[in-house]
Design a protein around this motif. Structure first.
Motif, short mmCIF file in Angstrom:
data_model
loop_
_atom_site.label_atom_id
_atom_site.label_comp_id
_atom_site.label_asym_id
_atom_site.label_seq_id
_atom_site.Cartn_x
_atom_site.Cartn_y
_atom_site.Cartn_z
N LYS A 83 46.24 84.35 58.46
CA LYS A 83 46.37 85.81 58.24
C LYS A 83 45.35 86.24 57.48
O LYS A 83 44.29 87.22 57.82
CB LYS A 83 47.75 86.25 57.75
CG LYS A 83 49.05 85.87 58.87
CD LYS A 83 50.26 86.25 58.52
CE LYS A 83 50.45 85.99 56.97
NZ LYS A 83 50.78 84.30 56.89
N THR A 84 45.41 85.83 56.11
CA THR A 84 44.44 86.09 55.19
C THR A 84 42.83 85.85 55.54
O THR A 84 42.05 86.62 55.50
CB THR A 84 44.63 85.36 53.76
OG1 THR A 84 45.97 85.52 53.44
CG2 THR A 84 43.73 85.71 52.69
N THR A 85 42.64 84.87 56.26
CA THR A 85 41.29 84.39 56.70
C THR A 85 40.77 85.44 57.58
O THR A 85 39.80 85.85 57.78
CB THR A 85 41.39 83.07 57.57
OG1 THR A 85 41.90 82.00 56.48
CG2 THR A 85 40.06 82.69 57.85
N MET A 99 44.99 95.25 54.11
CA MET A 99 46.20 94.76 52.91
C MET A 99 46.65 93.63 53.09
O MET A 99 47.22 93.21 54.16
CB MET A 99 47.04 95.97 52.99
CG MET A 99 46.39 97.38 52.82
SD MET A 99 47.90 98.52 52.49
CE MET A 99 46.75 100.18 52.58
N ASP A 100 46.40 92.70 52.31
CA ASP A 100 46.94 91.54 52.18
C ASP A 100 48.24 91.22 51.18
O ASP A 100 48.09 91.11 50.12
CB ASP A 100 45.97 90.24 51.81
CG ASP A 100 46.13 89.05 51.91
OD1 ASP A 100 47.02 88.90 52.74
OD2 ASP A 100 45.36 87.93 51.88
N GLU A 101 49.19 91.23 52.17
CA GLU A 101 50.51 91.25 51.49
C GLU A 101 50.76 92.16 50.18
O GLU A 101 50.96 91.63 49.01
CB GLU A 101 50.90 89.85 51.00
CG GLU A 101 50.72 88.83 52.09
CD GLU A 101 51.53 87.39 51.81
OE1 GLU A 101 52.30 87.46 50.88
OE2 GLU A 101 50.87 86.44 52.37
N PRO A 102 50.25 93.49 50.26
CA PRO A 102 50.03 94.09 49.14
C PRO A 102 51.40 94.69 48.43
O PRO A 102 51.44 94.90 47.25
CB PRO A 102 49.69 95.65 49.72
CG PRO A 102 50.45 95.80 50.99
CD PRO A 102 50.42 94.13 51.56
MG LIG Z 1 47.57 84.75 52.75
#
Ligand SMILES: [Mg+2]
Ligand SMILES: Nc1ncnc2c1ncn2[C@@H]1O[C@H](COP(=O)(O)OP(=O)(O)O)[C@@H](O)[C@H]1O
Lengths: 289, 262
Positions: B50-52, B182-185
């Motif tokens: 997901k982050t990637t 937004m990455d797990e904000p």
């Molecule tokens: Mg991640």
């Protein structure tokens, strides 16, 4: 159910042993420093006076003060600082903020680490060849200070890199993600938050060179000059060389004199260290993250 | 008519996107269309990419020298991997919010203005009054103005975490981005903070295309229009959030939603 077992007790004994052993080692380590300081104060203390600091040596350096050496060392260290700070900081900025992870960077880092291990007498010879002869600075404060600067560059770079790396990576990411270039990031965030650490670290490293003798002996420091340097192209006396001279080269020096010179030299270095450490502690306390 | 079609065009389109970290493939043939001005949630177990994927959309991944990408990513109809693309312009359009709030060690005011000043033309003077307006507008948008209006000169790093995260969103707004990643904000926030930031994200919907990674099923369900489920670097399912949570098409999705994965 919670009583001590024999195993617990044995472990505790071993624990105590190690603890004591390590403490003793640590104490042994600082013992020489304390002894040196004590001897210097005891033997050199009596010659210290305002006159000693503010007059020139007399009677073939067996009497009088140390003013030209004191001023000379201040010159040498200051000019060395002026030379090594910009170069060292620039190199560290490149290595820490720009350098990609590749063989060239690895080679540069390796070279810097190894440069730090080059003996000072080798730097002295390099200084003679490069600054005294090739650049024709002659034996002068400039040549000697540049030699000192080259010698301290590796540690200056390492100290600066440490300060830069102490700025959290998250700040850089935040900047880059807002479209800031590397340089904008450096100028607005990285440098303002590390410059104090850099300066104190660098001053700490460079001030140590006040005690160096070999690199300045052939490049700019003189045995005896009864006047103060007027500019960077003059030769100068220096505390470290003066100490060497009055301890070994001049006959009939009163016993207390070398100790007095050594005491002043150490006091100078300690004072610079203490100032920069105090400065650093103060700035650390003010950090906001 | 044409105008309308443009507005309906997806904000982000990836086509057979593959990504490798060295020899390790982290993304496999991702075909994704992110609807404009909607909130799209990305869910999936840890390490599924997901982050990637998120970081590919503003090309921050390539800072790591060993990342290789194939396929294409279009943002607002333009391929961002084209050679003439300027990263600075990409990042102006595509703002990013991180897992841990990362306000800069500056005042609240300077944080909000940072991006704006960065993108300002050289030599252009902006009056203090205009800057004040920018700051107020951005902080109002993230529902932070009333809390901080009296301490704009104070250090941003001393705000509560939730406020810091709102500030991190606020500082993206003055350059008028189209997309917010937004990455797990909310993962560093307590339940109250999470709720406040969720509310804010929901509030921003309509003005920005928001792509949000979350570990929190309830959050995905509450705060998104569409939902993307990823597994092991592949996109498994992408539908309207209400559909996904009521009647997932794939067994894996159902398993994940019901908590049968880690
Ligand atoms: Mg991640
Ligand atoms: N910088 C990196 N270098 C190498 N591998 C990475 C890097 N970042 C992530 N990965 C790997 O890529 C995969 C996907 O990671 P990530 O995108 O962070 O997943 P998620 O955000 O879904 O938890 C993981 O297997 C992870 O180990």
């Amino acid at each position: 159910m919670f009583e001590t077992t024999t195993l617990n007790e044995q472990n505790r004994t071993v624990e105590k042993l190690w603890r004591t052993l390590l403490l003793v080692m640590t104490l042994l380590l600082i013992l020489p420093v304390l002894v040196i300081l004590a001897v210097l104060v005891y033997k050199g203390g009596p010659v210290l006076s305002l006159d000693f600091l503010l007059t020139e040596p007399t009677n073939g350096m067996t009497a009088g003060g140390i003013l030209p050496a004191l001023i000379g060392t201040v010159w040498l260290v200051s000019v060395a600082l002026l030379a090594s700070v910009p170069i060292g900081v620039a190199a560290a900025l490149y290595l820490s903020e720009y350098a990609p992870e590749n063989w060239l960077t690895r080679a540069l880092n390796l070279a810097i680490i190894n440069l730090a291990g080059v003996p000072s007498i080798v730097h002295a010879l390099f200084g003679v060849g490069a600054f005294v002869l090739f650049f024709r600075f002659g034996t002068s404060i400039l040549a000697a200070s540049l030699t000192l600067a080259v010698m301290t560059l590796p540690v200056v770079i390492v100290a600066t890199k440490e300060s830069l790396q102490a700025v959290p990576q998250a700040f850089r990411e935040a900047c880059w993600n807002m479209g800031a270039t590397r340089w904008q990031t450096i100028r607005k965030i990285v440098l303002p938050n590390s410059i104090s650490g850099i300066l104190t670290g660098v001053i700490l490293e460079v001030s140590r060179t006040a005690g160096e003798t070999a690199p300045i002996m052939f490049t700019g420091a003189a045995f005896f000059l009864p006047f103060l340097p007027q500019g960077v192209f003059d030769q100068t006396m220096a505390m470290s060389l003066h100490l060497f001279v009055v301890s070994t080269q001049v006959p009939d020096v009163p016993e207390a004199l070398p100790y007095g010179v050594a005491l002043v030299l150490i006091a100078m270095v300690l004072a610079m260290n203490a100032t920069s450490i105090a400065f650093r502690t103060y700035l650390r306390g003010r950090k906001k993250w | 008519m044409k105008e309308q079609r443009i507005n309906e065009a997806p904000a982000i389109v990836t086509e057979s996107l593959n990504l490798w970290y060295g020899t390790f493939q982290a993304l496999f043939d991702i075909d994704l269309e992110v609807s404009r001005n909607k909130v799209t949630a990305m869910i999936g177990p840890s390490g599924c990419g997901k982050t990637t994927l998120l970081r590919s959309v503003n090309r921050i991944n390539e800072r790591l020298g060993y990342v290789r990408t194939t396929g294409s990513i279009e943002v607002l109809g333009h391929d961002i991997y084209e050679p003439e693309v300027d990263l600075v312009q990409v990042r102006k359009q595509v703002g990013m919010v991180f897992q841990r709030p990362n306000p800069l060690p500056l005042s609240i005011r300077d944080n909000v203005l940072f991006g704006h000043r960065t993108h300002r033309e050289r030599g252009v003077k902006v009056s203090r009054q205009d800057e004040d307006e920018i700051v107020e507008k951005a902080l109002r948008e993230v529902l932070l103005w009333d809390t901080v209006r009296d301490r704009l000169a104070g250090a941003a790093t001393e705000l509560a975490l939730e406020e810091q995260q709102k500030l991190c969103i606020a500082r993206l707004l003055p350059v008028k981005p189209a997309v917010l990643l937004m990455d797990e904000p909310c993962s560093a926030l307590d339940p109250n903070g999470t709720e406040a930031v969720e509310e804010l994200i929901w509030d921003l919907r309509g003005d920005y295309t928001i792509l949000i990674v979350t570990h929190n099923m309830a959050q995905a369900r509450r705060a998104s229009d569409e939902c993307v489920f990823m597994l092991l670097g592949k996109l498994v399912e992408h539908t309207r959030t209400d559909k996904m949570f009521v009647a997932p098409k794939h067994q894996e999705t159902a398993d994940y939603i019901e908590g049968r994965y880690g």
